[in-house]
Design an enzyme around this catalytic site. Structure first.
Site, short mmCIF file in Angstrom:
data_model
loop_
_atom_site.label_atom_id
_atom_site.label_comp_id
_atom_site.label_asym_id
_atom_site.label_seq_id
_atom_site.Cartn_x
_atom_site.Cartn_y
_atom_site.Cartn_z
N ARG A 241 0.85 -1.18 0.00
CA ARG A 241 0.00 0.00 0.00
C ARG A 241 0.89 1.25 0.00
O ARG A 241 1.87 1.31 0.73
CB ARG A 241 -0.94 0.02 1.21
CG ARG A 241 -2.11 -0.95 1.10
CD ARG A 241 -3.07 -0.52 0.01
NE ARG A 241 -4.25 -1.37 -0.10
CZ ARG A 241 -4.38 -2.37 -0.95
NH1 ARG A 241 -3.36 -2.70 -1.73
NH2 ARG A 241 -5.50 -3.07 -1.01
N GLU A 270 -3.59 7.72 -5.64
CA GLU A 270 -3.78 6.95 -6.86
C GLU A 270 -5.06 7.39 -7.56
O GLU A 270 -6.10 7.53 -6.90
CB GLU A 270 -3.83 5.45 -6.54
CG GLU A 270 -2.51 4.92 -5.99
CD GLU A 270 -2.53 3.41 -5.72
OE1 GLU A 270 -3.53 2.76 -6.08
OE2 GLU A 270 -1.55 2.90 -5.16
N HIS A 289 -0.54 0.29 -10.29
CA HIS A 289 -1.18 -0.65 -9.37
C HIS A 289 -1.65 -1.90 -10.12
O HIS A 289 -2.83 -2.26 -10.10
CB HIS A 289 -2.35 0.01 -8.64
CG HIS A 289 -2.64 -0.64 -7.32
ND1 HIS A 289 -3.14 0.06 -6.23
CD2 HIS A 289 -2.51 -1.93 -6.89
CE1 HIS A 289 -3.31 -0.78 -5.21
NE2 HIS A 289 -2.93 -1.99 -5.60
#
Length: 330
Positions: A241, A270, A289
């Site tokens: 994370r 993000e 991601h």
């Protein structure tokens, strides 16, 4: 007008058609894309009647739960659940299901790809070739560093950490250090992994790989002080994370070349803002991601989430539950 007697469920992320049909067999499904204010206002009555919730992205907190008084189970199409208020869910007796097993190897592959890409400057070199800079035999300003026989530090020795240790040990003959809440005898036996405290891992590892969930304890765990304890010229990899790392401190460590490079699949914000200094640093490999983003794994995650919701709402939960302590009889 025929009224469905099936339990009402909200689907807030698109899933493959065959999985949607499986949901339809068991539930009366209302689908929309995202837990947006517009969607929640438009479907207020459906939300109020829904006993199940399935999807990914968006906050599932007390404000949403107030709109869903009948909710009994939520199923996220992810392993992480930091966008769910687990305490609020448990207080209301709502089971939270996730998909911790189906993405292990895929994410471990991504981590190893980041190790190789940063060490061998794969992305930077490819861009230089495309820009026409390869005019003669390369010299040392193109060189990277070896991966084999180096030391890999794994921060978070869960399923993914174990899979990464396997790749590093068996594939690249790397020494493996690890830091976790508990010792893992299996990792030590199978991969010669050595348990140590975080400062020791940082000081001795050539590659530090973060595979941690986001909690109050892990937020900015890797700050300026921890980055300063890393071996000079080491490489930081983060596929857990983003907020586990203090991004401003990381940028400073990369700019002054205290660290050789960073491979990042996750970020504090993000999508990563176009203005981020990380995007102008040649020693950063930045991915969107994609840790679990293969066709096979994303399908399996959605299938797992569908099965999780069915078991949660039929009282047959045996695995993949974040808060099993609220199950009656446990």
């Amino acid at each position: 007008m025929e009224i469905s007697m099936k339990p009402a469920v909200i689907l807030y992320k698109p899933i493959p058609e065959d999985l949607r049909q499986r949901l339809d067999e068991h539930f009366s499904v209302t689908a929309f894309d995202g837990l947006t204010d517009d969607n929640m206002q438009q479907h207020a009555q459906t939300l109020a009647n829904a006993v199940g919730l399935i999807g990914a992205g968006g906050k599932v907190d007390s404000a949403l739960l107030d709109r869903m008084p009948a909710l009994k189970a939520a199923s996220t199409i992810s392993v992480g659940y930091d966008n769910f208020d687990v305490q609020a869910l448990s207080a209301r007796g709502v089971l939270l299901m996730h998909t911790p097993t189906v993405l292990t190897d895929t994410v471990a592959d991504t981590l190893m790809a980041l190790v190789l890409a940063t060490a061998r400057r794969v992305v930077e070199s490819a861009e230089r070739v495309k820009a026409g800079e390869w005019q003669r035999s390369i010299d040392e300003n193109w060189y990277g560093v070896n991966v084999h026989h180096k030391t890999l530090g794994v921060v978070g020795m869960g399923r993914i950490g174990m899979a990464l240790a396997q790749r590093a040990h068996a594939g690249f003959d790397m020494d493996v250090l690890y830091y976790a809440r508990h010792q893992h005898p299996e990792a030590e036996k199978r991969y010669d992994a050595r348990y140590c405290d975080l400062d020791t891992l940082l000081a001795q590892s050539d590659f530090v790989c973060l595979i941690l969930p986001l909690t109050e304890q892990t937020h900015h765990l890797i700050d300026a002080g921890k980055l300063a304890k890393m071996k000079p010229g080491a490489i930081l990899i983060n596929a857990g994370r983003g907020p586990v790392v203090d991004e401003a401190a990381l940028i400073a460590a990369l700019e002054n070349r205290r660290l050789l490079a960073a491979g990042l699949d996750v970020f504090e914000r993000e999508p990563l803002p176009a203005t981020s200094p990380l995007l102008r640093l040649p020693n950063v490999v930045a991915l969107p991601h994609i840790g679990s983003a293969t066709h096979e794994t994303r399908y399996n995650m959605a299938a797992d989430a569908v099965n999780n919701l069915i078991t949660a709402l039929t009282g047959r939960v045996e695995k993949n539950c974040v808060n099993p302590e609220i199950i009656p009889g446990r």
